[in-house]
Write a protein that holds these residues in place. Structure first.
Motif, PDB file in Angstrom:
ATOM      1  N   TRP A 120       0.831  -1.205   0.000  1.00 34.19           N
ATOM      2  CA  TRP A 120       0.000   0.000   0.000  1.00 34.19           C
ATOM      3  C   TRP A 120       0.868   1.259   0.000  1.00 34.19           C
ATOM      4  O   TRP A 120       1.877   1.323   0.691  1.00 34.19           O
ATOM      5  N   VAL A 121       0.489   2.234  -0.788  1.00 37.45           N
ATOM      6  CA  VAL A 121       1.168   3.528  -0.802  1.00 37.45           C
ATOM      7  C   VAL A 121       0.355   4.502   0.039  1.00 37.45           C
ATOM      8  O   VAL A 121      -0.806   4.797  -0.289  1.00 37.45           O
ATOM      9  N   GLU A 122       0.947   4.976   1.115  1.00 36.68           N
ATOM     10  CA  GLU A 122       0.244   5.899   2.002  1.00 36.68           C
ATOM     11  C   GLU A 122       0.063   7.253   1.326  1.00 36.68           C
ATOM     12  O   GLU A 122       0.948   7.744   0.632  1.00 36.68           O
ATOM     13  N   GLY A 123      -1.078   7.848   1.558  1.00 35.67           N
ATOM     14  CA  GLY A 123      -1.377   9.157   0.998  1.00 35.67           C
ATOM     15  C   GLY A 123      -2.867   9.355   0.858  1.00 35.67           C
ATOM     16  O   GLY A 123      -3.656   8.419   1.011  1.00 35.67           O
ATOM     17  N   GLU A 124      -3.250  10.571   0.585  1.00 38.03           N
ATOM     18  CA  GLU A 124      -4.661  10.925   0.417  1.00 38.03           C
ATOM     19  C   GLU A 124      -4.848  11.638  -0.908  1.00 38.03           C
ATOM     20  O   GLU A 124      -3.950  12.331  -1.384  1.00 38.03           O
ATOM     21  N   HIS A 125      -6.019  11.465  -1.496  1.00 34.30           N
ATOM     22  CA  HIS A 125      -6.330  12.228  -2.703  1.00 34.30           C
ATOM     23  C   HIS A 125      -6.456  13.709  -2.351  1.00 34.30           C
ATOM     24  O   HIS A 125      -6.785  14.068  -1.212  1.00 34.30           O
ATOM     25  N   ALA A 126      -6.175  14.545  -3.319  1.00 33.62           N
ATOM     26  CA  ALA A 126      -6.240  15.985  -3.092  1.00 33.62           C
ATOM     27  C   ALA A 126      -7.662  16.409  -2.748  1.00 33.62           C
ATOM     28  O   ALA A 126      -8.632  15.764  -3.144  1.00 33.62           O
ATOM     29  N   GLU A 127      -7.764  17.488  -2.002  1.00 31.80           N
ATOM     30  CA  GLU A 127      -9.076  18.057  -1.713  1.00 31.80           C
ATOM     31  C   GLU A 127      -9.704  18.565  -3.012  1.00 31.80           C
ATOM     32  O   GLU A 127      -9.073  18.599  -4.062  1.00 31.80           O
ATOM     33  N   GLU A 128     -10.948  18.965  -2.944  1.00 35.49           N
ATOM     34  CA  GLU A 128     -11.642  19.453  -4.138  1.00 35.49           C
ATOM     35  C   GLU A 128     -10.859  20.565  -4.814  1.00 35.49           C
ATOM     36  O   GLU A 128     -10.784  20.630  -6.035  1.00 35.49           O
ATOM     37  N   GLU A 129     -10.277  21.458  -4.018  1.00 34.36           N
ATOM     38  CA  GLU A 129      -9.477  22.545  -4.577  1.00 34.36           C
ATOM     39  C   GLU A 129      -7.997  22.186  -4.441  1.00 34.36           C
ATOM     40  O   GLU A 129      -7.341  22.540  -3.470  1.00 34.36           O
ATOM     41  N   ILE A 130      -7.485  21.456  -5.409  1.00 35.44           N
ATOM     42  CA  ILE A 130      -6.080  21.079  -5.394  1.00 35.44           C
ATOM     43  C   ILE A 130      -5.235  22.342  -5.520  1.00 35.44           C
ATOM     44  O   ILE A 130      -5.559  23.260  -6.279  1.00 35.44           O
ATOM     45  N   SER A 131      -4.163  22.428  -4.747  1.00 36.10           N
ATOM     46  CA  SER A 131      -3.371  23.653  -4.709  1.00 36.10           C
ATOM     47  C   SER A 131      -2.476  23.779  -5.944  1.00 36.10           C
ATOM     48  O   SER A 131      -2.188  22.790  -6.625  1.00 36.10           O
ATOM     49  N   GLN A 132      -2.038  24.992  -6.205  1.00 35.51           N
ATOM     50  CA  GLN A 132      -1.138  25.225  -7.323  1.00 35.51           C
ATOM     51  C   GLN A 132       0.169  24.461  -7.144  1.00 35.51           C
ATOM     52  O   GLN A 132       0.728  23.917  -8.102  1.00 35.51           O
ATOM     53  N   ASP A 133       0.656  24.408  -5.916  1.00 38.41           N
ATOM     54  CA  ASP A 133       1.896  23.684  -5.645  1.00 38.41           C
ATOM     55  C   ASP A 133       1.739  22.194  -5.921  1.00 38.41           C
ATOM     56  O   ASP A 133       2.631  21.565  -6.489  1.00 38.41           O
ATOM     57  N   GLN A 134       0.596  21.627  -5.552  1.00 39.39           N
ATOM     58  CA  GLN A 134       0.349  20.206  -5.803  1.00 39.39           C
ATOM     59  C   GLN A 134       0.301  19.914  -7.300  1.00 39.39           C
ATOM     60  O   GLN A 134       0.853  18.911  -7.772  1.00 39.39           O
ATOM     61  N   VAL A 135      -0.367  20.790  -8.051  1.00 35.78           N
ATOM     62  CA  VAL A 135      -0.473  20.591  -9.494  1.00 35.78           C
ATOM     63  C   VAL A 135       0.908  20.684 -10.143  1.00 35.78           C
ATOM     64  O   VAL A 135       1.262  19.862 -11.005  1.00 35.78           O
ATOM     65  N   TYR A 136       1.683  21.663  -9.749  1.00 36.30           N
ATOM     66  CA  TYR A 136       3.047  21.816 -10.276  1.00 36.30           C
ATOM     67  C   TYR A 136       3.868  20.554 -10.003  1.00 36.30           C
ATOM     68  O   TYR A 136       4.587  20.054 -10.877  1.00 36.30           O
ATOM     69  N   LYS A 137       3.737  20.019  -8.792  1.00 37.43           N
ATOM     70  CA  LYS A 137       4.486  18.821  -8.425  1.00 37.43           C
ATOM     71  C   LYS A 137       4.026  17.590  -9.205  1.00 37.43           C
ATOM     72  O   LYS A 137       4.802  16.643  -9.382  1.00 37.43           O
ATOM     73  N   GLU A 138       2.783  17.585  -9.660  1.00 42.32           N
ATOM     74  CA  GLU A 138       2.337  16.482 -10.521  1.00 42.32           C
ATOM     75  C   GLU A 138       3.131  16.473 -11.824  1.00 42.32           C
ATOM     76  O   GLU A 138       3.488  15.408 -12.341  1.00 42.32           O
ATOM     77  N   GLY A 139       3.402  17.654 -12.357  1.00 42.31           N
ATOM     78  CA  GLY A 139       4.226  17.739 -13.550  1.00 42.31           C
ATOM     79  C   GLY A 139       5.640  17.251 -13.289  1.00 42.31           C
ATOM     80  O   GLY A 139       6.238  16.546 -14.115  1.00 42.31           O
ATOM     81  N   VAL A 140       6.195  17.609 -12.131  1.00 37.87           N
ATOM     82  CA  VAL A 140       7.527  17.136 -11.757  1.00 37.87           C
ATOM     83  C   VAL A 140       7.529  15.612 -11.643  1.00 37.87           C
ATOM     84  O   VAL A 140       8.459  14.937 -12.103  1.00 37.87           O
ATOM     85  N   LEU A 141       6.476  15.062 -11.037  1.00 38.59           N
ATOM     86  CA  LEU A 141       6.364  13.608 -10.897  1.00 38.59           C
ATOM     87  C   LEU A 141       6.377  12.922 -12.260  1.00 38.59           C
ATOM     88  O   LEU A 141       7.102  11.933 -12.464  1.00 38.59           O
TER      89      LEU A 141
END
Length: 334
Positions: A120-141
């Motif tokens: 299992w990979v620990e973590g939670e799905h983003a809230e309804e309003e995903i942050s700009q930093d989270q979205v940017y990091k998705e691109g990095v991923l």
């Protein structure tokens, strides 16, 4: 190869889940885990269950309805390689008691299905309003995944799907059989025109190592969890050979235009996109959207949701056919 998951009616779905529960319990006898609960998770191409233990945390058990053992073990080999090369938590396969990463469970009539168990990979799905930093990091991923892929040498026995023109034509064939559940004939004609344009796009693409390799194949927002603000990819069940831009398309399809730009900025912080990448990415984004509808169309649980999405989907398709840029513009529904 057994086709276990027939989703033609609600009664059939309940029957499959009940049968899968029995398969999951039988499969756990082959693993050295002190488990206490098996909880149903999801039914799609695989039927999955969450395995809870007292000491070792959680695991994900997958019952593979249509894949052969070689495909499953190739996926797990890729995940093991990723785990070694990347500074991101990756779901990896658990060995059963005989050292294999898959278990064969015989069904009535002599057929069998294969089962695998993932850490299992620990973590939670983003809230309804995903942050700009989270979205940017998705691109990095995405860029990190593709960088590892670029250096991966395919072993001779590696067997995973190829996501391209042939697979897309297969999706269109499937959609042709079920489109009338949520599209009119006139609307489906627009889908067919878009499909023709997408297939033409493939004629101009090269399979060079900078833009083509092993991809996740389904890294939409539901397959990304966040741990301490950092994104982690889950569910590599569709991983295979394909274009990196096709992988990016899965991630940005469910985002707003401004968020899509942030994904690209995050990606280009590690890997620069080259050539006519924008028009190709738009083709792949429409391709992913159509593939999603093709996948869900036969499932009666999805029909109402598909109907509700069509004003948005048809606006994208019309812009695509006219050559009007849509990825980074907020006029998709006009």
């Amino acid at each position: 190869m057994t086709r276990l998951f027939q989703l033609d009616s609600e009664d059939e779905i309940e029957k499959v889940v009940a049968q899968s529960q029995q398969i999951a319990q039988k499969a756990m006898d082959e693993y050295d885990l002190d488990w206490k609960h098996i909880r149903f998770n999801q039914l799609s191409d695989t039927c999955t269950f969450v395995i809870e233990t007292d000491r070792d945390g959680k695991y994900l058990l997958r019952i593979h309805g249509t894949k052969n053992r070689h495909e499953i073990e190739s996926e797990l080999a890729w995940l093991s390689y990723l785990h070694e090369k990347i500074d991101v938590a990756i779901p990896t396969g658990l060995d059963c008691r005989n050292g294999s990463k898959t278990v064969s469970i015989e069904l009535a009539g002599g057929e069998c299905v294969f089962v695998s168990v993932m850490r299992w990979v620990e973590g939670e799905h983003a809230e309804e309003e995903i942050s700009q930093d989270q979205v940017y990091k998705e691109g990095v991923l995405l860029a990190k995944l593709h960088t590892v892929s670029q250096d991966f040498q395919l072993p001779p026995e590696f067997a995973r799907p190829v996501w391209g023109a042939d697979s897309f034509q297969h999706s269109m064939t499937r959609l042709t059989e079920h489109y009338d559940r949520f599209l009119t004939d006139e609307e489906f004609e627009l889908y067919q025109l878009a499909a023709d344009k997408i297939l033409t796009c493939f004629d101009n693409l090269d399979k060079d190592r900078n833009g083509y390799g092993i991809i996740h194949g389904d890294l939409h927002q539901g397959n990304i969890v966040f741990h301490n603000g950092d994104p982690r990819p889950i569910d590599f069940g569709r991983c295979g050979l394909g274009y990196y831009l096709y992988d990016i398309a899965h991630t940005i399809l469910g985002l707003y235009p401004v968020q899509r730009e942030l994904v690209i900025k995050g990606y280009e912080s590690l890997r620069k996109l080259e050539g006519d990448w924008l028009s190709t990415l738009e083709s792949f984004t429409v391709m992913v959207m159509i593939e999603n509808y093709s996948h869900h169309a036969p499932d009666p649980r999805e029909t109402e949701g598909l109907k509700e999405e069509q004003p948005y989907a048809l606006a994208i398709i019309k812009n695509y056919l006219k050559g009007t840029p849509f990825l980074f513009h907020s006029k998709e529904q006009k």
